[in-house]
Design a protein around this motif. Structure first.
Motif, PDB file in Angstrom:
ATOM      1  N   PRO A 155       7.243   1.201 -23.902  1.00 57.56           N
ATOM      2  CA  PRO A 155       5.962   0.718 -24.102  1.00 57.56           C
ATOM      3  C   PRO A 155       5.048   0.144 -23.121  1.00 57.56           C
ATOM      4  CG  PRO A 155       7.525  -1.107 -24.955  1.00 57.56           C
ATOM      5  CD  PRO A 155       8.144   0.044 -24.213  1.00 57.56           C
ATOM      6  N   VAL A 156       5.039   0.847 -22.167  1.00 57.85           N
ATOM      7  CA  VAL A 156       4.445   0.689 -20.804  1.00 57.85           C
ATOM      8  C   VAL A 156       3.004   0.204 -21.028  1.00 57.85           C
ATOM      9  CG1 VAL A 156       3.797   1.176 -18.430  1.00 57.85           C
ATOM     10  CG2 VAL A 156       6.103   1.975 -19.456  1.00 57.85           C
ATOM     11  N   SER A 157       2.161   0.995 -22.018  1.00 60.91           N
ATOM     12  CA  SER A 157       0.849   0.637 -21.996  1.00 60.91           C
ATOM     13  C   SER A 157       0.480  -0.602 -22.553  1.00 60.91           C
ATOM     14  CB  SER A 157       0.227   1.838 -22.938  1.00 60.91           C
ATOM     15  OG  SER A 157       0.811   1.920 -24.365  1.00 60.91           O
ATOM     16  N   THR A 158       1.379  -1.287 -23.559  1.00 54.95           N
ATOM     17  CA  THR A 158       1.080  -2.200 -24.042  1.00 54.95           C
ATOM     18  C   THR A 158       1.741  -3.650 -23.340  1.00 54.95           C
ATOM     19  OG1 THR A 158       3.057  -1.953 -25.532  1.00 54.95           O
ATOM     20  CG2 THR A 158       0.754  -1.632 -26.342  1.00 54.95           C
ATOM     21  N   CYS A 159       2.855  -3.334 -22.710  1.00 56.99           N
ATOM     22  CA  CYS A 159       3.713  -4.340 -22.129  1.00 56.99           C
ATOM     23  C   CYS A 159       3.709  -4.410 -20.547  1.00 56.99           C
ATOM     24  CB  CYS A 159       5.037  -4.517 -22.466  1.00 56.99           C
ATOM     25  SG  CYS A 159       5.165  -4.676 -24.312  1.00 56.99           S
ATOM     26  N   GLY A 160       3.126  -3.265 -20.006  1.00 57.72           N
ATOM     27  CA  GLY A 160       3.278  -3.086 -18.578  1.00 57.72           C
ATOM     28  C   GLY A 160       4.466  -2.539 -17.923  1.00 57.72           C
ATOM     29  N   ARG A 161       4.568  -2.144 -16.724  1.00 62.96           N
ATOM     30  CA  ARG A 161       6.003  -1.560 -16.320  1.00 62.96           C
ATOM     31  C   ARG A 161       6.791  -2.524 -15.428  1.00 62.96           C
ATOM     32  NH1 ARG A 161       7.650   3.533 -14.446  1.00 62.96           N
ATOM     33  NH2 ARG A 161       9.806   3.567 -14.780  1.00 62.96           N
ATOM     34  N   PHE A 162       6.150  -3.598 -14.965  1.00 65.40           N
ATOM     35  CA  PHE A 162       6.947  -4.480 -14.178  1.00 65.40           C
ATOM     36  C   PHE A 162       6.884  -6.009 -14.922  1.00 65.40           C
ATOM     37  CE2 PHE A 162       5.589  -1.251 -11.259  1.00 65.40           C
ATOM     38  CZ  PHE A 162       7.035  -0.713 -10.848  1.00 65.40           C
ATOM     39  N   HIS A 170       6.613   7.245 -11.512  1.00 63.65           N
ATOM     40  CA  HIS A 170       6.398   5.915 -10.282  1.00 63.65           C
ATOM     41  C   HIS A 170       4.819   6.164 -10.229  1.00 63.65           C
ATOM     42  CE1 HIS A 170      10.664   6.767  -8.660  1.00 63.65           C
ATOM     43  NE2 HIS A 170      10.440   5.646  -9.041  1.00 63.65           N
ATOM     44  N   LYS A 171       3.984   6.565 -11.169  1.00 65.41           N
ATOM     45  CA  LYS A 171       2.651   6.276 -11.060  1.00 65.41           C
ATOM     46  C   LYS A 171       2.296   4.668 -11.423  1.00 65.41           C
ATOM     47  CE  LYS A 171       1.509   7.399 -15.926  1.00 65.41           C
ATOM     48  NZ  LYS A 171       0.928   8.096 -16.899  1.00 65.41           N
ATOM     49  N   ASP A 172       3.128   4.138 -12.110  1.00 65.58           N
ATOM     50  CA  ASP A 172       3.145   2.666 -12.283  1.00 65.58           C
ATOM     51  C   ASP A 172       3.264   1.887 -11.047  1.00 65.58           C
ATOM     52  OD1 ASP A 172       2.756   2.977 -14.940  1.00 65.58           O
ATOM     53  OD2 ASP A 172       4.983   3.433 -15.173  1.00 65.58           O
ATOM     54  N   LEU A 173       3.544   2.620  -9.958  1.00 63.98           N
ATOM     55  CA  LEU A 173       3.582   1.647  -8.545  1.00 63.98           C
ATOM     56  C   LEU A 173       2.099   1.422  -7.980  1.00 63.98           C
ATOM     57  CD1 LEU A 173       6.722   3.562  -7.014  1.00 63.98           C
ATOM     58  CD2 LEU A 173       6.535   1.377  -7.874  1.00 63.98           C
ATOM     59  N   MET A 174       1.297   2.049  -8.557  1.00 63.47           N
ATOM     60  CA  MET A 174      -0.213   1.842  -8.262  1.00 63.47           C
ATOM     61  C   MET A 174      -0.564   0.586  -8.782  1.00 63.47           C
ATOM     62  SD  MET A 174      -2.253   5.514  -8.579  1.00 63.47           S
ATOM     63  CE  MET A 174      -1.563   6.020 -10.252  1.00 63.47           C
ATOM     64  N   GLU A 230       0.698  -1.261   0.056  1.00 63.95           N
ATOM     65  CA  GLU A 230      -0.093  -0.064  -0.046  1.00 63.95           C
ATOM     66  C   GLU A 230       0.861   1.292  -0.061  1.00 63.95           C
ATOM     67  OE1 GLU A 230      -3.051  -0.304  -0.587  1.00 63.95           O
ATOM     68  OE2 GLU A 230      -3.584  -2.406   0.279  1.00 63.95           O
ATOM     69  N   ARG A 231       2.020   1.203   0.541  1.00 66.12           N
ATOM     70  CA  ARG A 231       2.930   2.099   0.761  1.00 66.12           C
ATOM     71  C   ARG A 231       3.430   2.546  -1.023  1.00 66.12           C
ATOM     72  NH1 ARG A 231       7.412   1.255   5.241  1.00 66.12           N
ATOM     73  NH2 ARG A 231       8.001   3.404   4.700  1.00 66.12           N
ATOM     74  N   LEU A 232       3.563   1.493  -1.672  1.00 70.45           N
ATOM     75  CA  LEU A 232       4.149   1.525  -2.858  1.00 70.45           C
ATOM     76  C   LEU A 232       2.825   2.367  -3.827  1.00 70.45           C
ATOM     77  CD1 LEU A 232       5.791  -1.755  -4.057  1.00 70.45           C
ATOM     78  CD2 LEU A 232       6.630   0.496  -4.195  1.00 70.45           C
ATOM     79  N   SER A 233       1.790   1.889  -3.482  1.00 65.65           N
ATOM     80  CA  SER A 233       0.557   2.622  -4.112  1.00 65.65           C
ATOM     81  C   SER A 233       0.559   4.084  -3.874  1.00 65.65           C
ATOM     82  CB  SER A 233      -0.813   1.861  -3.662  1.00 65.65           C
ATOM     83  OG  SER A 233      -1.837   2.284  -4.355  1.00 65.65           O
ATOM     84  N   PHE A 234       0.551   4.485  -2.694  1.00 68.11           N
ATOM     85  CA  PHE A 234       0.592   5.741  -2.164  1.00 68.11           C
ATOM     86  C   PHE A 234       1.738   6.698  -3.038  1.00 68.11           C
ATOM     87  CE2 PHE A 234      -1.932   4.566   1.597  1.00 68.11           C
ATOM     88  CZ  PHE A 234      -2.881   5.310   1.393  1.00 68.11           C
ATOM     89  N   LEU A 235       2.912   5.903  -3.094  1.00 65.08           N
ATOM     90  CA  LEU A 235       4.091   6.581  -3.848  1.00 65.08           C
ATOM     91  C   LEU A 235       3.603   6.884  -5.168  1.00 65.08           C
ATOM     92  CD1 LEU A 235       7.067   4.584  -2.509  1.00 65.08           C
ATOM     93  CD2 LEU A 235       6.555   7.128  -2.127  1.00 65.08           C
ATOM     94  N   GLY A 236       2.812   5.992  -5.779  1.00 64.04           N
ATOM     95  CA  GLY A 236       2.338   5.972  -7.240  1.00 64.04           C
ATOM     96  C   GLY A 236       1.344   6.995  -7.245  1.00 64.04           C
TER      97      GLY A 236
END
Length: 699
Positions: free
Chosen positions: A194-201, A314-318, A36-42
């Motif tokens: 290409p984050v929108s098609t392949c994801g960030r992680f 880091h919005k991708d951390l959400m 959840e801390r990661l999500s708040f950073l995102g």
């Protein structure tokens, strides 16, 4: 302090920075579950991006607009930009520290974010195969020498700036190669991830049982650079991330006085829309590469250039993978089904008998979906009208409306095409609804339709209206706390229908008996309600103001609240976001207390409760106490009459005002001190948890 204002207050943009820091504070709390801390950073990162796209864009363009008559506005904007930069620099240090600390804690929990130099043999094979099978078609390097301006590119993503060279490994290697390899200068290229098609992680093969290995997409690309540039004779590659934020919209409703609105509006067409106004880059980027990037971003001295770490956006951390570790997230709170949903009775008839409500996400949003689905097939329903501001990707709301249209109901939908950052989605849904035979209205020229209302016309038993504090959006309903009233009270239902008439035919005069509607008389009605509390206090009658909103920035409202405080009226506010009102000023705001709550759900419901001499007048609706909501949008606030619902709304407010676990003092200083109760009770109290448990007992 804003010199343009005649009342003590702070600028809304500084207030917003203080609010966003409260989100950052949640990411820094050791007692908040790690994921959840990661999500708040995102969330913090995403909020900051939007702030720069809109608010900082507005300030920058005001500074650039050279007109002597706007000298004061320009000077104020310059000062404000400087203050924001100072706060942003300060908070960025805290942010980077939080990122490092959370990443370290992940390793302690056997969740490993590996970079390109930390892979074992099996993981290296996996990454190469992943690139060949899923990624290579989406990676398109562009030579930096071919790029004139980066402002043509999207700012939704991250870029890698690549520097490639031929490096000499040793004197012996040099002797072997000098005969057939010419010394080459470094080359520079750009790759958009290409984050929108392949994801960030990307999940990697795990090294041990119980552990999880992941990799940033950035580092996947870094590892595969020799494959991407194969045949180019380079043997050394360095990649540095950077991101930029562009001017998305000039918001002028609150920035300039009415008399100058038209003048600055004329400049909008010729302003540098879409220019970059902030860039964040890897602090390790070499100077030769950095200078080439900066030349292509068209920055000026009022824009933000900020050093950062290895990773951006880091919005991708959400959406960070939970790796099956539910123990590192908040315990699941399953949405509660109200008793009415558990029976087979007609929901429409139940509403006709008595007012109903849902408080999402504590209650299931399916209650409202079922109302629409029943209306879509019921032979008792003539027509359905609703407003839509934001829509879920696979909207059950729209599907129910299309079903109703196909079943011969007259369906009218008012959809706001200018819902910020959702414009394309709303246009797409509009076409689908029109194809199904739905009458789609696009609101009023120059005025956003932000109200959340539904009208269902019945053949018998009375028409029905739904008035909500938030969007009719399944996704939002799982994350935002919103309140939705469903009523057949004739005077309210007629007013709701009149709002649709006003939207469709704004040239016709409309008067509303029950509803507070902007841009008509909502502000006037609110000021009158506050004035009533002042008179009641002076007359010795019960007087108080209890309000829960997202933002309080309207000068007229703030001035009236100060007047109420000077008269001794207790003013208790729950304000999640912007608040330009100052508390603790002797003789001005002594009786005003403001609690700001940041927790697992986004506080979003707007609730207004006035003592009214003991009568207790209660309202809910879509509007915050901001000038844009009260003067420049179509908003709807409804009175609530059902005693049980009024009692519940008071409980929602009271629980929030007692929240010592997630609450912060909002006083204009930006210190965000923990909330304490005036009654001396020191027991911890967390409003969202207490509300969920309270609703659960009544399930």
């Amino acid at each position: 302090m804003n010199k343009k204002k005649t009342i003590p207050s702070i600028d809304r943009d500084l207030s917003w920075m203080y609010f966003n820091r409260r989100i950052l504070s949640e990411a820094m709390k050791p007692n908040v579950p790690l994921l959840e801390r990661l999500s708040f950073l995102g969330i913090y990162s995403n909020n900051l991006d939007e702030f720069f796209r809109v608010r900082m864009a507005t300030l920058s363009r005001i500074v650039e607009y050279e007109d002597r008559s706007l000298r004061l506005e320009r000077e104020h904007a310059k000062l404000l930009i400087k203050q924001i930069h100072q706060l942003n620099s300060k908070y960025s240090i805290e942010y980077e520290s939080a990122i490092k600390e959370v990443t370290s804690r992940l390793r302690e929990e056997n969740i490993y974010l590996l970079n390109e130099n930390e892979l074992d043999v099996e993981q290296q094979i996996f990454v190469r195969n992943f690139f060949r099978r899923q990624l290579s078609g989406f990676v398109s390097p562009i030579w930096l020498s071919a790029v004139k301006q980066l402002t043509e590119a999207t700012d939704e993503n991250i870029y890698l700036a690549i520097k490639m060279q031929v490096k000499k490994n040793s004197e012996e290697d040099e002797k072997k190669k000098t005969a057939h390899i010419r010394v080459r200068r470094p080359e520079y290229a750009l790759i958009e991830l290409p984050v929108s098609t392949c994801g960030r992680f990307v999940r990697l093969p795990d090294r041990s049982k119980g552990g999880s290995s992941l990799m940033y997409l950035d580092d996947i690309i870094r590892f595969c650079l020799p494959m991407i540039f194969s045949g180019m004779d380079y043997n050394h590659f360095d990649a540095y991330a950077f991101k930029f934020t562009k001017d998305a919209e000039m918001e002028i409703d609150n920035d300039l006085r009415n008399g100058r609105l038209q003048k600055i509006s004329k400049a909008v067409k010729s302003r540098k829309r879409g220019d970059a106004l902030r860039v964040i880059y890897d602090t390790k980027m070499p100077r030769d590469l950095l200078s080439r990037i900066m030349k292509r971003l068209n920055l000026d001295k009022s824009d933000t250039v900020q050093k950062g770490g290895r990773y951006h956006n880091h919005k991708d951390l959400m959406s960070f993978p939970d790796c099956g570790r539910k123990d590192l997230k908040y315990p699941a709170w399953v949405p509660i089904l109200k008793p009415e949903l558990k029976r087979d009775e007609s929901l429409l008839k139940l509403i006709q008998k008595q007012d109903r409500y849902i408080h999402v996400p504590y209650h299931s949003f399916d209650y409202y979906i079922r109302v629409l689905q029943e209306a879509a097939v019921s032979k008792e329903v003539r027509s359905i009208k609703t407003t839509l501001y934001r829509l879920a990707k696979e909207s059950k709301v729209v599907k129910a409306l299309i079903c109703a249209a196909l079943n011969g109901k007259k369906v009218t939908v008012v959809i706001e095409l200018l819902a910020r950052f959702d414009e394309a989605s709303n246009i797409n849904w509009s076409k689908k609804m029109q194809d199904a035979g739905i009458q789609v209205l696009f609101g009023l020229e120059g005025v956003k339709v932000h109200s959340k209302i539904t009208h269902i016309s019945m053949k018998r038993g009375g028409d029905i209206a739904c008035i909500s504090t938030g969007n009719f959006h399944e996704g939002n309903a799982s994350m935002y706390t919103d309140y939705l009233l469903m009523t057949a009270k004739l005077s309210i239902v007629r007013d709701v229908n009149s709002v649709f008439d006003f939207i469709e035919k704004p040239y016709l005069s409309q008067r509303f008996k029950e509803l507070l509607v902007s841009p008509n008389e909502m502000k006037k009605r609110f000021l009158s309600l506050i004035s009533d509390e002042i008179r009641n206090k002076k007359a010795g009658l019960p007087a108080y103001i209890h309000v829960k909103v997202n933002h309080v920035t309207d000068d007229a409202i703030i001035e009236k609240l100060y007047e109420a405080s000077k008269a001794g009226v207790p003013v208790e506010l729950l304000v999640r976001g912007n608040c330009t009102l100052l508390t603790g000023i002797s003789g001005l705001s002594d009786t005003i207390r403001i609690n700001g709550i940041i927790d697992r759900y986004l506080e979003h419901a707007r609730i207004f409760i006035f003592a009214a001499g003991g009568e207790n007048k209660t309202f809910i609706g879509s509007a915050d106490w901001m000038r844009r909501n009260l003067d420049n949008r179509v908003e709807v606030i409804t009175p609530v009459y059902d005693p049980l619902i009024k009692e519940n709304l008071q409980k929602v407010f009271d629980f929030g005002f007692r929240d010592t676990c997630q609450g912060c003092v909002v006083d204009g200083t930006g210190e965000n001190r923990p909330w304490t109760r005036e009654d001396g009770n020191t027991l911890p109290f967390r409003s969202q948890e207490e509300l969920y448990n309270d609703y659960k007992l009544k399930e």
